[in-house]
Design a protein around this motif. Structure first.
Motif, short mmCIF file in Angstrom:
data_model
loop_
_atom_site.label_atom_id
_atom_site.label_comp_id
_atom_site.label_asym_id
_atom_site.label_seq_id
_atom_site.Cartn_x
_atom_site.Cartn_y
_atom_site.Cartn_z
N TYR A 167 0.83 -1.22 0.00
CA TYR A 167 0.00 0.00 0.00
C TYR A 167 0.86 1.26 0.00
CZ TYR A 167 -3.96 3.06 1.16
OH TYR A 167 -4.92 4.04 1.14
N ILE B 295 2.21 1.69 -3.46
CA ILE B 295 1.15 2.19 -4.34
C ILE B 295 0.97 3.69 -4.16
CG2 ILE B 295 -1.35 2.14 -4.76
CD1 ILE B 295 -1.24 -0.89 -4.04
N GLU C 275 -5.90 4.61 -9.30
CA GLU C 275 -5.33 3.48 -8.57
C GLU C 275 -5.26 3.75 -7.07
OE1 GLU C 275 -1.72 1.93 -10.49
OE2 GLU C 275 -3.23 0.53 -11.21
N THR D 295 -7.48 1.21 -4.57
CA THR D 295 -6.89 0.41 -3.49
C THR D 295 -7.31 0.91 -2.11
OG1 THR D 295 -4.87 1.76 -3.69
CG2 THR D 295 -4.89 -0.37 -4.81
N SER D 296 -7.63 2.21 -2.02
CA SER D 296 -8.05 2.77 -0.72
C SER D 296 -9.46 2.36 -0.33
CB SER D 296 -7.95 4.30 -0.75
OG SER D 296 -6.60 4.71 -0.91
N LEU E 221 -7.98 -1.69 1.00
CA LEU E 221 -6.73 -2.03 1.68
C LEU E 221 -6.62 -1.47 3.09
CD1 LEU E 221 -3.66 -2.09 -0.76
CD2 LEU E 221 -4.44 -3.84 0.83
N SER F 296 -5.97 -6.92 -7.57
CA SER F 296 -6.30 -5.72 -6.80
C SER F 296 -5.12 -5.14 -6.04
CB SER F 296 -7.44 -6.02 -5.81
OG SER F 296 -7.02 -6.96 -4.83
N VAL F 297 -4.07 -5.92 -5.81
CA VAL F 297 -2.92 -5.43 -5.04
C VAL F 297 -1.62 -5.54 -5.84
CG1 VAL F 297 -1.54 -5.69 -2.94
CG2 VAL F 297 -4.01 -6.03 -2.84
N GLN G 9 -1.55 -3.40 -9.00
CA GLN G 9 -1.62 -1.98 -8.61
C GLN G 9 -0.29 -1.50 -8.03
OE1 GLN G 9 -4.55 -0.77 -9.56
NE2 GLN G 9 -5.22 -2.85 -9.98
N THR G 10 0.45 -2.42 -7.40
CA THR G 10 1.75 -2.07 -6.82
C THR G 10 2.78 -1.77 -7.90
OG1 THR G 10 1.27 -3.50 -4.91
CG2 THR G 10 3.55 -2.81 -5.22
#
Length: 310
Positions: A32, A35, A67, A71-72, A75, A276-277, A280-281
Motif C-alpha cells: 500500500y 502504491i 489506482e 486500493t483505498s 486495503l 487488486s494489489v 496496482q503495486t
C-alpha cells in the motif's frame, strides 16, 4: 431494505492464524505504501513538469489517481482487520465498499484500454497524433470511461443494495464481494446474477480485445523499426506493459467469468490479491516511473529538494 435483519457482515479475511495475519499485514502495508508513493510521485511530477504536459501523461496522471482511490476502498480496512482481528463490517459500509470497488475496478479496465489506444495512435500514426489526441478528445475519453462505468455498474449494484439479508452473514473474503453477497440474500437473486454476468462478459473481453489489438499493432510497427537498439528498447517497454495486462486480465476473468462457488474459496482471495494489489503495486513503476522523461523529471525534483535543504 425494510426487511433486512442482518446489521453487519463478517469478512473471514486472508488468514486463519495470528502469525500469518502479521506477515500479511507487513506485506500488504508495504504494498500500500508503494502504491501511494509511486502514484503520488507520478501525479506530482506530471503536474509540475512542463515537458510532461502531453496526452500520455494526462492519462497516466488520471490512472495514478484512480489506482490510489481503488486500493483505498479496501486495503486500509483489510490492514485494520489484520492488525486488530476485527472482521466485521456494517451493512451500509459493505454496500459502499462494493459500489466503490466495482465502479473503480471497472473504470480501471476502461482506462487501460484508453491508454493502449493512446500508445497505438502515438506509435502507429505519429503524424496524426496531435490532432487526434488533443485536449478535448482526452477529456472526452476520460469522461466516457466514467459514464460507461456508472451506466453498466449502477443498475446491478442498486438492485443488490435493495435485497433483504436475513442471515447467515459470513463471507469468505477480505472485502465485500458482490457474488458472495448475493449468496447471502434470503431471496432469489438469479436475475441479478445473470445481469452481472452479461455486464462482465461485455466489459472484460471487450476491453481486453481493444487493449490486445492496440498492442498487436504496436508490436507490428516496432518490428519495422530499422534500428535493433530501438526495437529492443521498444520491446522492453511493450513487454512490461503486456505482462501487467496479462496478469490483471487473466486473474479478473478467471475470478469473475467462471461461476462463483458457494461460500467462496480461498483461491478466489488469492486471485483477488493478484489483480487488486499486485498489479496496482507495479503499475506506476511499469507505466510511468520507468519512462526516461519521468525518471529525468524525478531526478531533477530530488536534486532541487536536496539543494533546498543545504
Amino acid at each position: 431494505m425494510n426487511h433486512t435483519t442482518v446489521v453487519e457482515f463478517v469478512l473471514l479475511g486472508l488468514a486463519n492464524s495470528r502469525q500469518w495475519e502479521i506477515i500479511l499485514f507487513v506485506f500488504l502495508g508495504i504494498a500500500y505504501l508503494l502504491i501511494l508513493l509511486g502514484n503520488i510521485s507520478v501525479i506530482s511530477i506530471t503536474l509540475t513538469n512542463n515537458f510532461l504536459q502531453t496526452p500520455m501523461y494526462y492519462f497516466l496522471r488520471n490512472f495514478a489517481l484512480l489506482e490510489i482511490t481503488f486500493t483505498s476502498t479496501f486495503l486500509p480496512s483489510t490492514l485494520y482487520s489484520l492488525l486488530t482481528e476485527r472482521k466485521t463490517i456494517s451493512l451500509p459500509g459493505c454496500f459502499l465498499q462494493m459500489l466503490l470497488f466495482y465502479c473503480l475496478g471497472t473504470c480501471t479496465l476502461f482506462y487501460m484500454a484508453v491508454m493502449s489506444l493512446d500508445r497505438y495512435v502515438a506509435i502507429c500514426h505519429p503524424l496524426h497524433y496531435p490532432a487526434i489526441m488533443n485536449g478535448r478528445s482526452c477529456l472526452q475519453l476520460i469522461l466516457g470511461c466514467w459514464a460507461l462505468t456508472f451506466l453498466l455498474m449502477l443498475p446491478p449494484t442498486i438492485m443488490t443494495v435493495q435485497l433483504p439479508f436475513c442471515g447467515p452473514n459470513v463471507m469468505n473474503h477480505f472485502y465485500c464481494d458482490a457474488s458472495l453477497l448475493l449468496q447471502l440474500s434470503c431471496t432469489d437473486t438469479a436475475f441479478i446474477e445473470e445481469l452481472m454476468f452479461i455486464i462482465l462478459i461485455l466489459i472484460l473481453p471487450g476491453t481486453l480485445i481493444v487493449t490486445a489489438v492496440s498492442y498487436g499493432c504496436i508490436i507490428v510497427t516496432i518490428l519495422l523499426i530499422p534500428s535493433s537498439a530501438g526495437r529492443r528498447k521498444a520491446f522492453s517497454t511493450c513487454s512490461a506493459h503486456l505482462m501487467v495486462v496479462m496478469v490483471f486480465y487473466s486473474t479478473c476473468i478467471y475470478r469473475y467469468i467462471r461461476p462463483a462457488q458457494r461460500g467462496g474459496q480461498d483461491s478466489d482471495k488469492v486471485l483477488s490479491l493478484f489483480f487488486s494489489v499486485l498489479t496496482q503495486t507495479v503499475n506506476p513503476y511499469i507505466y510511468s516511473l520507468r519512462n526516461r522523461q519521468v525518471k529525468q523529471a524525478l531526478k531533477e525534483k530530488i536534486l532541487k529538494f536536496s539543494g533546498s535543504l543545504m
